[in-house]
Design an enzyme around this catalytic site. Sequence first.
Site, PDB file in Angstrom:
ATOM      1  CG  ASP A  88      11.752   2.397   0.303  1.00 17.21           C
ATOM      2  OD1 ASP A  88      11.373   3.463  -0.206  1.00 17.21           O
ATOM      3  OD2 ASP A  88      11.012   1.412   0.474  1.00 17.21           O
ATOM      4  CE  LYS A 104       8.205   1.711   2.298  1.00 15.27           C
ATOM      5  NZ  LYS A 104       7.977   0.295   1.898  1.00 15.27           N
TER       6      LYS A 104
END
Length: 814
Positions: A677, A681
Amino acid sequence: MKVLKFGGTSVGSSKNINKVINILTNYSKTDSVVCVVSAVGGITDKLLVAGDLAKNKDEDFNEAFKTIKEIHISIVKELIPTKNEPIISYVQEKLNELKSLLDGIFLINELSPKTSDKLVSFGELLSSFIIAETMKSRDISAERKNSQDIVVTNSNFTKAEVDYKITDKNILEYFKSAKERITILPGFVSRSKSGEQTTLGRGGSDFTAAIIAAALNVTQLEIWTDVSGMFTTNPKLVKQAYPIEKISYQEAMELSHFGAKVLYPPTVQPVLDLNIPIHIKNTLDPEAIGTIISNKDAHSTSPVKGISNINNIALLTLQGSGMIGIPGFSRRLFETLSQEKINVIMITQASSEHSICLGIEEKDAHAAKAAIDTTFENEIELHKIDPIIVERDLSIIALVGDNMKNHQGISGKMFSTLGKNNINIRAIAQGASEKNISAVILQCDVKKALNTLHEQFFEIKTKQLNVFITGVGNVGEKLVEQIKQQRKYLKENLKINLRIAGLSNSRTMIFNEDGIDLNNWKDLLKEGEKASLQGFFEKTKTLNLRNSIFVDVTANYDVANLYANYLRSSIAVVACNKIACSSDYENYKLLKRLSLKYNAPLLFETNVGAGLPIIDTLNNLIASGDKVNSIQAVLSGSLNYVFNNFNNTTKFHDVVKQAGVEGYTEPDPRIDLSGVDVARKILILARESGVEMNLEDIENIPFLSESGLKSDSVNDFYETLIADEAHYQKLFASAKANNCQLKYVAKFDNGKASVSLQEIPIGHPFSNLEGSDNIVMFYTQRYPKQPMIIKGAGAGADVTASGLFADIIRVGNE
């Protein structure tokens, strides 16, 4: 004396006829009244259908006749419940004549224009008789006068031309001696000089009323219908449309030509010549102001008086290099269409003389193409011109206003407004008078076009946003509630009318083009249709609402793969789903290109820092000419929460579990704890900085145990956290021994990126991050030593929802 005309819907039922009688009775208290009535609503069409069936030897004409009979007998019985035998007897007699006429048409297998006029005359003759007799039965001073006795025409059946000298004389003589307060006349019908029944053609009842009003030189002609005047646009398609209080003859005729059904321009010529005002009134709402049409200048704050449209248009294009500089092409083209009795609605020609475009009714397209191709057969064979090109399923929309010529930029505003909603314009026409600007568009875009233009030219600058949300779990539910709470504020302060038009979860989906009721949306969603990602897209596209926004509140690959479809349909995309923008670089760039090409914003602020303005700030830096040197960040609110709450007195498993309960982690916590994750980003930030990079280019140094990384399911993963507690305690002990804190850090420097768990010393900007906070430090050419820092809550349903909400507002402000 007053002259009133009531249309078919006004006399379409006994209930409405009673309203007409009340209006006439009130008027007759102060003045004598002439009332022209149309056939009962729908009867003229039913008569034509019956005639066609009979002509085609279809015995179903008997059923059509039966329906016509039942409608009239029923109305008589409802209006005059008792002592109605003589009236019913007369109506029955006229209906028998109608039946005999239909039988004759059936036998001879022919329906000539002369016979057609006899056929359709029954509608007005019956309605006028029924209304007059009803009034007499109530002791109202009324009499019926057959218009066929006073309106004299030539023998041009179905569209007879009036002999005004004889007709005006007949009208003046009759009304000079008329004693009744109210005179009822059938509209549309007339008689030739030789005594044959004729009709006045389309809009004939308006024509009858105008003829009488002009002959009597009254101060005003009133036309009563089922709407409260001429509207700024079609109120059936645009709910914000409203009646125009005053309008000029020219404006009214332009609007009527382009689809406004309240008035048929040619029929009001008699009153126009005498400058007699026309007042459009509503039978169903007599107190409504209505619209006054006159030659007086009707001052208006808006240069545009109305927007109208004509559907079922075909566009014919005659083009070829052989047309350039050669006279006669236009003459031959229009002569050909004239010989085929095909009406040309709109004309546009390129200044290069390479092409001529014509708008005609779609039903005439086949005949027009055949005739034109025959006329220009020689030129087509010699390749001087191309065979006529026919485009169907089109509509014409038109801006109308006398004062448009005095205002610059009307055309530009019209076309840019349509363009922003991806409404393609196929042809444009504007007369030198500048009272009308017309554009040909796809018929499926008419509703969106009318709403968009009406919003631009007639409404207090309030922009309507239509939102479609997929994923109404924890974050999605918060977003819906925030929208519900803030709708009034947005409308009053930001002039944004925000509506949720579609909602979907994994099971069901619901839609409402007028906006879903947010007071009980959960109950409505439970009763919705079966959910389908493709079905949700298709429905959103089909509704074709202006300023549509698709909001993805999922972590679903299949949803992300549909972004391109939404963008190609000019539907903006707002997403907290990171999959699309961290997918293959070519797909990321494709989405960016589609966003620009179709003027559909693609916003994904929540991909990185929930509600924090990280991407927006980065975009502003780049747009202003700054260049990113490096980025250091803690980008996982969930991991920050985990390591802020993990110590030697807690268990790693319990902290991770609690993070899920609080809504900080994804449903599958491995996405957060594996570093994927965070890698997504920093990848998105690198790409937004202008660097070409893919997910596999990012160095991801895992901190999970070997068994945790290899776990097959979420449950298995949680089991490994329990089994490998010592592994995680060792990480904590090392950081504590070095007087550091554990932080999961993302770095981008010199074109390379990495994510890893790091021991951060006390005093470092990352060390004092609390709870689920995120922090980003941008080192740029303008901020080389002291970075620009953005810090705040980076996870949680409320802040993520607020980030999505902010992106929706950004779309509205573009």
